[in-house]
Design an enzyme around this catalytic site. Sequence first.
Site, mmCIF file in Angstrom:
data_model
loop_
_atom_site.group_PDB
_atom_site.id
_atom_site.type_symbol
_atom_site.label_atom_id
_atom_site.label_comp_id
_atom_site.label_asym_id
_atom_site.label_seq_id
_atom_site.Cartn_x
_atom_site.Cartn_y
_atom_site.Cartn_z
ATOM 1 N N CYS A 4 -4.445 -2.944 3.376
ATOM 2 C CA CYS A 4 -5.179 -1.834 3.983
ATOM 3 C C CYS A 4 -5.187 -2.067 5.491
ATOM 4 O O CYS A 4 -5.799 -3.031 5.967
ATOM 5 C CB CYS A 4 -6.613 -1.778 3.437
ATOM 6 S SG CYS A 4 -7.570 -0.415 4.120
ATOM 7 N N CYS A 31 -5.474 6.082 8.209
ATOM 8 C CA CYS A 31 -4.762 5.221 7.266
ATOM 9 C C CYS A 31 -3.766 4.403 8.078
ATOM 10 O O CYS A 31 -2.772 4.953 8.554
ATOM 11 C CB CYS A 31 -4.062 6.088 6.213
ATOM 12 S SG CYS A 31 -3.068 5.148 5.040
ATOM 13 N N THR A 50 -6.359 -0.114 8.129
ATOM 14 C CA THR A 50 -7.646 0.086 8.800
ATOM 15 C C THR A 50 -8.644 -0.972 8.348
ATOM 16 O O THR A 50 -9.505 -1.396 9.133
ATOM 17 C CB THR A 50 -8.209 1.490 8.505
ATOM 18 O OG1 THR A 50 -8.191 1.733 7.087
ATOM 19 C CG2 THR A 50 -7.420 2.565 9.231
ATOM 20 N N GLY A 51 -8.497 -1.450 7.093
ATOM 21 C CA GLY A 51 -9.371 -2.516 6.610
ATOM 22 C C GLY A 51 -9.132 -3.813 7.360
ATOM 23 O O GLY A 51 -10.078 -4.535 7.706
ATOM 24 N N ASN A 84 0.918 -1.168 0.000
ATOM 25 C CA ASN A 84 0.000 0.000 0.000
ATOM 26 C C ASN A 84 0.944 1.201 0.000
ATOM 27 O O ASN A 84 1.683 1.395 0.978
ATOM 28 C CB ASN A 84 -0.847 -0.079 1.260
ATOM 29 C CG ASN A 84 -1.868 1.022 1.423
ATOM 30 O OD1 ASN A 84 -2.330 1.247 2.538
ATOM 31 N ND2 ASN A 84 -2.244 1.727 0.375
ATOM 32 N N GLU A 119 -10.522 -0.034 -1.732
ATOM 33 C CA GLU A 119 -10.509 1.173 -0.912
ATOM 34 C C GLU A 119 -11.302 2.331 -1.537
ATOM 35 O O GLU A 119 -11.227 2.574 -2.747
ATOM 36 C CB GLU A 119 -9.070 1.656 -0.690
ATOM 37 C CG GLU A 119 -8.279 0.785 0.248
ATOM 38 C CD GLU A 119 -7.053 1.473 0.766
ATOM 39 O OE1 GLU A 119 -7.009 2.727 0.782
ATOM 40 O OE2 GLU A 119 -6.103 0.767 1.158
ATOM 41 N N HIS A 165 -15.741 1.411 7.067
ATOM 42 C CA HIS A 165 -15.455 0.109 6.449
ATOM 43 C C HIS A 165 -16.707 -0.761 6.439
ATOM 44 O O HIS A 165 -17.460 -0.788 7.417
ATOM 45 C CB HIS A 165 -14.354 -0.616 7.222
ATOM 46 C CG HIS A 165 -12.999 0.001 7.042
ATOM 47 N ND1 HIS A 165 -12.135 -0.384 6.045
ATOM 48 C CD2 HIS A 165 -12.396 1.026 7.685
ATOM 49 C CE1 HIS A 165 -11.042 0.361 6.109
ATOM 50 N NE2 HIS A 165 -11.167 1.231 7.080
HETATM 51 N N1 LIG Z 1 -4.771 2.317 2.973
HETATM 52 C C1 LIG Z 1 -5.245 2.838 4.249
HETATM 53 C C2 LIG Z 1 -6.716 3.141 4.237
HETATM 54 C C3 LIG Z 1 -6.979 4.400 3.536
HETATM 55 C C4 LIG Z 1 -8.424 4.684 3.719
HETATM 56 C C5 LIG Z 1 -8.992 5.459 2.586
HETATM 57 N N2 LIG Z 1 -9.060 4.651 1.370
HETATM 58 C C6 LIG Z 1 -10.372 5.925 2.945
HETATM 59 O O1 LIG Z 1 -11.004 6.469 2.052
HETATM 60 O O2 LIG Z 1 -10.770 5.765 4.114
HETATM 61 C C7 LIG Z 1 -4.923 1.937 5.429
HETATM 62 O O3 LIG Z 1 -3.884 1.267 5.365
HETATM 63 O O4 LIG Z 1 -5.677 1.943 6.410
#
Ligand SMILES: N[C@H](CCC[C@H](N)C(=O)O)C(=O)O
Length: 277
Positions: A219, A75, A221-222, A13, A210, A161
């Site tokens: 990701c 993030c 947070t994912g 990422n 995302e 999410h």
């Molecule tokens: N890549 C990021 C998440 C970005 C979140 C973004 N895509 C959103 O719109 O919330 C991570 O590692 O958590």
Amino acid sequence: MLLHFTKMHGLGNDFMVVDLVTQRARLRDEQIRQLADRRFGIGFDQLLVVEPPRDPEMDFRYRIFNADGSEVENCGNGARCFARFVRDQRLTHKHEIHVETAGGPLVLNVQHDGMVRVDMGRPRFNPATLPFEAPGDQPLHAVDVDGDTLELGVVSMGNPHAVLQVESVDSAPVEHLGPLLESHPRFPKRVNVGFMQVVSPSEIRLRVYERGSGETLACGTGACAAVASGIRQGLLKSPVNVHLPGGQLSIEWPDPESSLVMVGPATRVFDGRVTLN
Ligand SMILES: N[C@H](CCC[C@H](N)C(=O)O)C(=O)O
């Protein structure tokens, strides 16, 4: 104007990281979209901007922009890269770094083994925190998409999410369902979409489409959202290893009253300079 940046990634990422503590610049949405382009620009999933804190109790403020220029609340992979960046740039010598984000405060620990441990705060399931239009708070919500009814877990990690359990991430319809769910009308601010395969109570495989960037190799947070939703549904038990296409994260969430903690790598790729028009 010449802008110095560092290209980094967390399990693939990838990020453009910009120090606006020692530099001054204003980046417009259109400039971010151009810089994010993988053919005509630098290419990244998110732009991370490091600024002085607004709260004197904090060490830094850290802002996050998706490839489409939208600013977002959190993030996870970016937080680990941020922590490595500020130490590498000698903006701090601390191992424990307190940082402001739009999604709330984070505590980052750069470990001696090079991994970064992030206290991600508590996951929130109340639909209003995403926001998600729903009658109430429950482990799964029925959402109609493209003629089917899907059962989704919804979690806020500061950013929104949706988590869909699938038999196999390899055959999951990420390219088809990702965009449809990302911009589903019941998510007024759009949503990140996780496709979770439960391997065992302590192991999952995960792909994430995302919000604002499309499918990424990882990701953070994912991964946090998928584990939190899986634990809430009784499918998982802390700690959980999350296998993403770009690599593995370890997520701990010992009980509902505790913070969720993520541990993973942060990698510096190259330094560069770019002329902003
Ligand atoms: N890549 C990021 C998440 C970005 C979140 C973004 N895509 C959103 O719109 O919330 C991570 O590692 O958590």
